[in-house]
Design an enzyme around this catalytic site. Structure first.
Site, PDB file in Angstrom:
ATOM      1  N   ARG A   1       0.847  -1.201   0.000  1.00 32.12           N
ATOM      2  CA  ARG A   1       0.000   0.000   0.000  1.00 32.12           C
ATOM      3  C   ARG A   1       0.880   1.246   0.000  1.00 32.12           C
ATOM      4  O   ARG A   1       0.601   2.228  -0.682  1.00 32.12           O
ATOM      5  CB  ARG A   1      -0.966   0.023   1.209  1.00 32.12           C
ATOM      6  CG  ARG A   1      -1.680   1.367   1.325  1.00 32.12           C
ATOM      7  CD  ARG A   1      -2.923   1.397   2.214  1.00 32.12           C
ATOM      8  NE  ARG A   1      -2.857   0.551   3.375  1.00 32.12           N
ATOM      9  CZ  ARG A   1      -2.125   0.799   4.474  1.00 32.12           C
ATOM     10  NH1 ARG A   1      -1.382   1.889   4.547  1.00 32.12           N
ATOM     11  NH2 ARG A   1      -2.134  -0.044   5.477  1.00 32.12           N
TER      12      ARG A   1
ATOM     13  N   TYR B   1     -16.838  16.198 -15.006  1.00 34.89           N
ATOM     14  CA  TYR B   1     -17.228  14.791 -15.052  1.00 34.89           C
ATOM     15  C   TYR B   1     -18.282  14.515 -13.967  1.00 34.89           C
ATOM     16  O   TYR B   1     -18.157  15.002 -12.834  1.00 34.89           O
ATOM     17  CB  TYR B   1     -15.963  13.953 -14.815  1.00 34.89           C
ATOM     18  CG  TYR B   1     -16.222  12.481 -14.764  1.00 34.89           C
ATOM     19  CD1 TYR B   1     -16.512  11.776 -15.923  1.00 34.89           C
ATOM     20  CD2 TYR B   1     -16.185  11.782 -13.565  1.00 34.89           C
ATOM     21  CE1 TYR B   1     -16.769  10.416 -15.887  1.00 34.89           C
ATOM     22  CE2 TYR B   1     -16.435  10.425 -13.516  1.00 34.89           C
ATOM     23  CZ  TYR B   1     -16.734   9.751 -14.684  1.00 34.89           C
ATOM     24  OH  TYR B   1     -16.982   8.413 -14.640  1.00 34.89           O
TER      25      TYR B   1
ATOM     26  N   ASP C   1      -7.976  18.305 -14.353  1.00 37.19           N
ATOM     27  CA  ASP C   1      -8.243  16.945 -14.832  1.00 37.19           C
ATOM     28  C   ASP C   1      -7.831  16.924 -16.305  1.00 37.19           C
ATOM     29  O   ASP C   1      -8.451  17.566 -17.148  1.00 37.19           O
ATOM     30  CB  ASP C   1      -9.743  16.637 -14.662  1.00 37.19           C
ATOM     31  CG  ASP C   1     -10.122  15.227 -15.121  1.00 37.19           C
ATOM     32  OD1 ASP C   1      -9.450  14.690 -16.020  1.00 37.19           O
ATOM     33  OD2 ASP C   1     -11.105  14.676 -14.586  1.00 37.19           O
TER      34      ASP C   1
HETATM   35  C1  LIG Z   1     -13.652   8.701 -16.579  1.00 34.78           C
HETATM   36  C2  LIG Z   1     -13.314  10.025 -16.064  1.00 34.78           C
HETATM   37  C3  LIG Z   1     -13.078  10.247 -14.689  1.00 34.78           C
HETATM   38  C4  LIG Z   1     -13.253   9.140 -13.659  1.00 34.78           C
HETATM   39  O1  LIG Z   1     -12.303   8.132 -13.831  1.00 34.78           O
HETATM   40  P1  LIG Z   1     -12.549   6.593 -13.410  1.00 34.78           P
HETATM   41  O2  LIG Z   1     -11.295   5.932 -13.832  1.00 34.78           O
HETATM   42  O3  LIG Z   1     -13.752   6.136 -14.168  1.00 34.78           O
HETATM   43  O4  LIG Z   1     -12.781   6.579 -11.946  1.00 34.78           O
HETATM   44  C5  LIG Z   1     -12.709  11.510 -14.287  1.00 34.78           C
HETATM   45  N1  LIG Z   1     -12.578  12.518 -15.164  1.00 34.78           N
HETATM   46  C6  LIG Z   1     -12.814  12.355 -16.481  1.00 34.78           C
HETATM   47  C7  LIG Z   1     -12.652  13.523 -17.388  1.00 34.78           C
HETATM   48  C8  LIG Z   1     -13.192  11.119 -16.975  1.00 34.78           C
HETATM   49  O5  LIG Z   1     -13.428  10.971 -18.281  1.00 34.78           O
END
Ligand SMILES: *Cc1c(COP(=O)(O)O)cnc(C)c1O
Length: 389
Positions: free
Chosen positions: A48, A100, A172
């Site tokens: 971990r 998202y 993101d």
């Molecule tokens: C898919 C996605 C997420 C979430 O990711 P997971 O791997 O599904 O938990 C977050 N931000 C964006 C822009 C995404 O496309």
């Protein structure tokens, strides 16, 4: 030797295993590690806290994003949730209104319960961002291009506003990856990824990554990663590492096809709107061009009604109809029922996510085959909606 991004995917510290010469990073399926000394422990003690396969992935993504440290998590949402634990009760988060759906849910239904305040703003509108700042604003959270309306935020300008009030900037970067956009270079502090998408690229693993700009954040996020414990397993780290090796060819090809698809859709009489930052008609076309080296391989478009959309989906043959994006196969997703199902209908409408809007992630099929498939499916929409009229 300073090399291009494309070469960096192959020429890095993990290109050759130093012990065996293996070209594929060894997969360390172990939960724990023998300690050879009574009280002086080795670099790894428990998986971990650290695992050599995970370390390879974390180090490579940090280098690709231009950060000091990377962290691998069990999903994109695990990466985002853990990074947002940098905030404390009483702090305020300013966040893109069209994030998202899972991030929307986390912020509005989980963090709010823990006393972290938030407000959603149109990050493409800097005045709105300025007006949204409160005395306790500790972080700005950006998704650009946003999902699924593909709005573009000026990362540098928002990061400067954040710096001015001593707040952090999170970006993101799932849609573009460091191949096309490097938020840390533009002033952001933390980059987040759903590595489930383009980075791994084969729709075979769920994974998340975070990269930070400085050592202090590295220490704080490393502490949270180990405390919260939502780490990525060694096998899944290995899958992301393997996917990364072909990121450049996959994304370059998919992006070329996406550009052509966007042009085709824009000129089709049944399509009401196409959202893609590679189109000159995109409202932030220039802004996007100034901060990213390409528009990526995801676009969204709108048909006239849900009914037309249903006919289209019934007849289109090549893309999968699924949640997710960034795979080798083209994927059509319906945000209202998939990525943004967690968002109430009224909130979706406010953000321009109409019921006729569908998202396309362009894969590696030959683009003219995709266009021919769309052409025949849209032909069916024309015939059948005429019959209904
Ligand atoms: C898919 C996605 C997420 C979430 O990711 P997971 O791997 O599904 O938990 C977050 N931000 C964006 C822009 C995404 O496309």
């Amino acid at each position: 030797m300073d090399v291009t991004f494309q070469t960096k995917l192959h020429h890095n510290d993990y290109k050759v295993d130093q012990e065996t010469g293996a070209l594929s990073t060894p997969l360390h399926h172990t939960s724990t590690f023998h300690q050879f000394d009574f009280d002086s422990f080795g670099k790894f003690d428990y998986s971990r806290s650290g695992n050599p396969t995970r370390e390879a992935l974390e180090s490579i993504i940090a280098e690709l994003e231009g950060g000091v440290a990377g962290f691998a998590f069990a999903s994109g949402m695990a990466a985002i949730s853990t990074a947002l634990l940098l905030l404390s009760a009483g702090d305020h988060l300013l966040i893109s209104e069209d994030v998202y759906g899972g991030t929307y849910r986390l912020v509005s239904e989980v963090l709010s319960r823990l006393g972290v305040e938030h407000s959603f703003v149109d990050m493409a509108n800097l005045n709105a961002v300025r007006q949204g700042i409160r005395p306790n604003t500790k972080a700005f959270y950006i998704e650009t291009p946003s999902n699924p309306t593909m709005k573009v935020t000026d990362i540098g300008a928002v990061a400067a506003l954040a710096k001015g009030v001593g707040a952090l900037t999170f970006v993101d970067n799932t849609f573009l990856t460091p191949q096309l956009q490097r938020p840390l270079d533009l002033g952001a502090d933390i980059v987040l990824h759903s590595a489930t998408k383009f980075l791994s690229g084969h729709s075979d693993v769920v994974a998340g990554l975070a990269v930070v700009k400085n050592k202090d954040l590295a220490k704080r996020l490393g502490f949270l990663q180990n405390s919260f414990g939502a780490v990525l397993g060694a096998q899944d780290c290995w899958l992301v590492l393997r996917g990364l090796k072909t990121l450049h060819v996959r994304l370059a090809e998919s992006q070329r096809s996406a550009q052509k698809m966007a042009g085709y859709l824009e000129s089709h009489p049944l399509i009401k709107a196409v959202h893609y930052p590679g189109l000159k008609s995109h409202p932030q076309y220039r802004q996007h061009k100034s901060q990213a080296s390409g528009p990526g391989a995801v676009l969204s478009f709108e048909l006239g009604s849900v009914n037309e959309l249903k006919i289209f989906l019934k007849h289109v043959k090549l893309p999968a109809y699924a949640v997710s994006l960034g795979g080798v196969e083209s994927i059509l997703s319906y945000p209202a029922k998939m990525s943004h199902a967690a968002m109430p209908a009224a909130e979706r409408q406010k953000r321009g996510i109409s019921d006729g809007l569908i998202r396309l992630s362009v894969g590696l099929e030959q683009v003219d085959d995709l266009i021919a498939d769309f052409e025949q499916a849209l032909g069916q929409v024309k015939v059948r909606s005429l019959k209904l009229a």
